[in-house]
Design a protein around this motif. Sequence first.
Motif, PDB file in Angstrom:
ATOM      1  N   SER A 185     -42.433  30.059 109.800  1.00  0.00           N
ATOM      2  CA  SER A 185     -42.391  29.539 111.170  1.00  0.00           C
ATOM      3  C   SER A 185     -42.248  28.028 111.179  1.00  0.00           C
ATOM      4  O   SER A 185     -41.504  27.465 111.989  1.00  0.00           O
TER       5      SER A 185
ATOM      6  N   CYS B  68     -38.719  27.224 110.460  1.00  0.00           N
ATOM      7  CA  CYS B  68     -37.880  27.483 111.628  1.00  0.00           C
ATOM      8  C   CYS B  68     -38.064  26.397 112.693  1.00  0.00           C
ATOM      9  O   CYS B  68     -37.081  25.917 113.277  1.00  0.00           O
TER      10      CYS B  68
ATOM     11  N   GLN C  39     -34.136  30.310 113.917  1.00  0.00           N
ATOM     12  CA  GLN C  39     -34.899  31.541 114.021  1.00  0.00           C
ATOM     13  C   GLN C  39     -34.642  32.365 112.754  1.00  0.00           C
ATOM     14  O   GLN C  39     -33.527  32.381 112.239  1.00  0.00           O
TER      15      GLN C  39
ATOM     16  N   LYS D 187     -45.562  33.808 118.177  1.00  0.00           N
ATOM     17  CA  LYS D 187     -44.238  33.325 117.791  1.00  0.00           C
ATOM     18  C   LYS D 187     -43.463  34.354 116.957  1.00  0.00           C
ATOM     19  O   LYS D 187     -42.335  34.098 116.555  1.00  0.00           O
TER      20      LYS D 187
ATOM     21  N   LYS E  70     -31.322  29.692 117.250  1.00  0.00           N
ATOM     22  CA  LYS E  70     -32.421  30.213 118.050  1.00  0.00           C
ATOM     23  C   LYS E  70     -31.927  31.000 119.260  1.00  0.00           C
ATOM     24  O   LYS E  70     -30.987  30.597 119.933  1.00  0.00           O
TER      25      LYS E  70
ATOM     26  N   TYR F 250     -38.984  34.174 120.009  1.00  0.00           N
ATOM     27  CA  TYR F 250     -39.662  34.235 118.724  1.00  0.00           C
ATOM     28  C   TYR F 250     -39.026  33.321 117.679  1.00  0.00           C
ATOM     29  O   TYR F 250     -37.822  33.098 117.676  1.00  0.00           O
ATOM     30  N   LEU F 251     -39.889  32.834 116.773  1.00  0.00           N
ATOM     31  CA  LEU F 251     -39.387  32.076 115.622  1.00  0.00           C
ATOM     32  C   LEU F 251     -38.976  32.996 114.492  1.00  0.00           C
ATOM     33  O   LEU F 251     -38.034  32.722 113.748  1.00  0.00           O
TER      34      LEU F 251
END
Length: 352
Positions: A238, A241, A247, A284, A343, A347-348
């Motif tokens: 995360s 990202c 993502q 996330k 992205k 969500y990541l």
Amino acid sequence: MNPEEIKLTQYSHGAGCGCKISPAVLDIILHSPITHLADPNLLVGNNTRDDAAVLDLGNGNALISTTDFFMPIVDDAYDFGRIASANAISDVYAMGGKPVLAIAILGWPIDKLSPEVAQKVLEGSRAICTEAGITLAGGHSIDCPEPVFGLSVNGIVDIKHLKQNSTARAGCKLYLTKALGVGILTTAQKKGILKPEHAAIAPKSMSMLNKIGETLGKLDYVKAMTDVTGFGLLGHLSEMCEGSNLQAVIEFDKVPKIEVIEEYLDQNSVPGGTNRNWNSYGHKIGSGSTTLTRKTTILADPQTSGGLLVAVEESKTADFEEILRSNGIPESNIICFGSLREKSGNYLVEII
């Protein structure tokens, strides 16, 4: 007091990188309204949650500076010194650098544990430093309620070979050089349910140096790198990202995992740090559940001296895999388990 009879984990409330303050709490601690001095020579600070600070030396090279310490994650003092040292040195390798010097950090409950036990910790540290080709050149110690050990490590890197966690690109493929699950196994040890035949698995993994990072740093097609420690794979991915504004999509079945962890999950051998991790960043993660599942329990498992998480240019994965193979990375870990993309959505990391 015989050092061989001491079980260090009985003297600490936490274990290894599971002692880390959770990402959410760390955000509060690091927040400051004070304007920091802008140093034009500081190439990497804490703004991207990278593995170490990096200072331009003005000659094409940079100084990598890091520190890492924690409470015992194994009972044996010598192994504790080895693991804590490998974990600290890893931050230099994760930046693509070469470690050059280490200083010890020791907190010791002198009313509970003899100096002979601490001596074993330092012997383990010296052994790993020797393996890394550096000197344990000194340090600092305090009388402390619980045993704590780690290192402050300096390294050198050619600036053009510097790797960060915030420089990944869309299309990169993801690799992990060590299998996940040491948090689950060390928790099983602390609970007294770890089978004797499984006792060496976690210490062997945790004391293995991430030396390959220095080699990977020289590869232009390695676009980003970090090591996976207390925040688990999901936490450190995360961060990659967020820093790279991308993502990740990962295939759970392809993520390298220690095979025997399944039977300990059946016995609820889950570190407390796993829940802290998930509470910090679970929102996330696209996993189909807002609570921990068996999959996310493994992916959020706090790793101590975990492997390198590497983002590799898609067209160079075959070359990269051969580099891993020639440097002794187990075949079971030489597998692409995910990729990075632009992205989209909330969500990541998405788990499929």
